[in-house]
Design a protein around this motif. Structure first.
Motif, PDB file in Angstrom:
ATOM      1  N   ILE A  16       0.841  -1.205   0.000  1.00 47.07           N
ATOM      2  CA  ILE A  16       0.000   0.000   0.000  1.00 47.07           C
ATOM      3  C   ILE A  16       0.873   1.251   0.000  1.00 47.07           C
ATOM      4  CG2 ILE A  16      -1.701   1.339   1.332  1.00 47.07           C
ATOM      5  CD1 ILE A  16      -2.764  -1.447   2.352  1.00 47.07           C
ATOM      6  N   PHE A  17       1.940   1.237   0.810  1.00 45.56           N
ATOM      7  CA  PHE A  17       2.881   2.356   0.907  1.00 45.56           C
ATOM      8  C   PHE A  17       3.453   2.674  -0.478  1.00 45.56           C
ATOM      9  CE2 PHE A  17       7.359   3.732   1.623  1.00 45.56           C
ATOM     10  CZ  PHE A  17       7.127   4.889   2.347  1.00 45.56           C
ATOM     11  N   GLN A  18       3.973   1.653  -1.156  1.00 47.00           N
ATOM     12  CA  GLN A  18       4.600   1.846  -2.467  1.00 47.00           C
ATOM     13  C   GLN A  18       3.575   2.284  -3.518  1.00 47.00           C
ATOM     14  OE1 GLN A  18       6.292  -2.074  -2.743  1.00 47.00           O
ATOM     15  NE2 GLN A  18       8.245  -1.448  -1.854  1.00 47.00           N
ATOM     16  N   SER A  19       2.404   1.659  -3.478  1.00 47.77           N
ATOM     17  CA  SER A  19       1.353   1.996  -4.434  1.00 47.77           C
ATOM     18  C   SER A  19       0.850   3.418  -4.234  1.00 47.77           C
ATOM     19  CB  SER A  19       0.192   1.006  -4.288  1.00 47.77           C
ATOM     20  OG  SER A  19      -0.882   1.388  -5.117  1.00 47.77           O
ATOM     21  N   ALA A  20       0.602   3.785  -2.984  1.00 46.01           N
ATOM     22  CA  ALA A  20       0.073   5.123  -2.689  1.00 46.01           C
ATOM     23  C   ALA A  20       1.056   6.206  -3.109  1.00 46.01           C
ATOM     24  CB  ALA A  20      -0.253   5.240  -1.201  1.00 46.01           C
ATOM     25  N   ILE A  21       2.342   5.987  -2.883  1.00 44.13           N
ATOM     26  CA  ILE A  21       3.347   6.966  -3.305  1.00 44.13           C
ATOM     27  C   ILE A  21       3.281   7.155  -4.821  1.00 44.13           C
ATOM     28  CG2 ILE A  21       5.841   7.327  -3.605  1.00 44.13           C
ATOM     29  CD1 ILE A  21       6.210   6.250  -0.757  1.00 44.13           C
TER      30      ILE A  21
END
Length: 198
Positions: free
Chosen positions: A8-13
């Motif tokens: 989620i962290f990587q996708s949201a960025i």
């Protein structure tokens, strides 16, 4: 951070940096992460909650490295040099994260106010070293808070330079040039500083 939150962290960025805060959607973030929408909502109730999560996590990565430097026994100028290196390496390693932070620094919404407070906390670490260096006569007397913000800002400017240029940059040259420029701004001759952090 568990595996799902990391996705989620990587996708949201990626989504926030491409679509902006307003344009990003929970659906896009879930799809890009390869997760069911329900899984995303299990971890985060809203887009703002995801935004706050990525800012918190991203700045924590940076802050942890700076705290390590603060806990060493080297002098304040050497600490500033190491912080320069850390911040620049971070900005170039997490360019999309940097874009998100810069795009949300202005405005009066709650997330923007909270982001400014987090950045302020980080800049305080820079202030500490400028104050000590000033007390030891290594830097001319001046407005410590303003100098810390200028120090932080000059490092951010070099990341903007990289994002606008088409040609590939040499990170080490950028770091050296920016450190020299930033220290000169504080009245410190970079060539005369003896440090051993390479």
């Amino acid at each position: 951070m568990n595996k799902t939150k990391k996705l989620i962290f990587q996708s949201a960025i990626k989504i926030f940096s491409e679509s902006g805060y307003r344009g990003a959607t929970m659906d896009e973030i879930a799809l890009n992460a390869g997760l069911a929408k329900g899984t995303l909502y299990y971890h985060f109730k809203s887009k703002e909650e995801i935004f706050n999560f990525i800012v918190e996590e991203g700045l924590q990565i940076l802050e942890n490295q700076v705290v390590e430097v603060q806990n060493t026994s080297i002098g304040p100028i050497e600490k500033l040099i190491r912080i320069c290196r850390i911040q620049l390496t971070f900005l170039y390693g997490y360019t999309d994260f940097f874009k998100i932070v810069m795009s949300q620094l202005w405005g009066t919404e709650r997330r923007q106010n909270e982001l400014r407070q987090k950045i302020r906390k980080y800049i305080y670490e820079i202030e500490i070293n400028i104050k000590i260096a000033m007390e030891n006569g290594l830097i001319e007397k001046g407005d410590i808070e303003l100098m810390a913000f200028e120090f932080f800002g000059s490092l951010c400017s070099s990341a903007i330079y990289e994002s606008i240029r088409i040609e590939k940059i040499d990170l080490e040259n950028i770091i050296e040039s920016t450190i020299k420029f930033t220290l000169n701004g504080l009245g410190i001759n970079y060539k005369e500083v003896n440090y051993n952090d390479k």
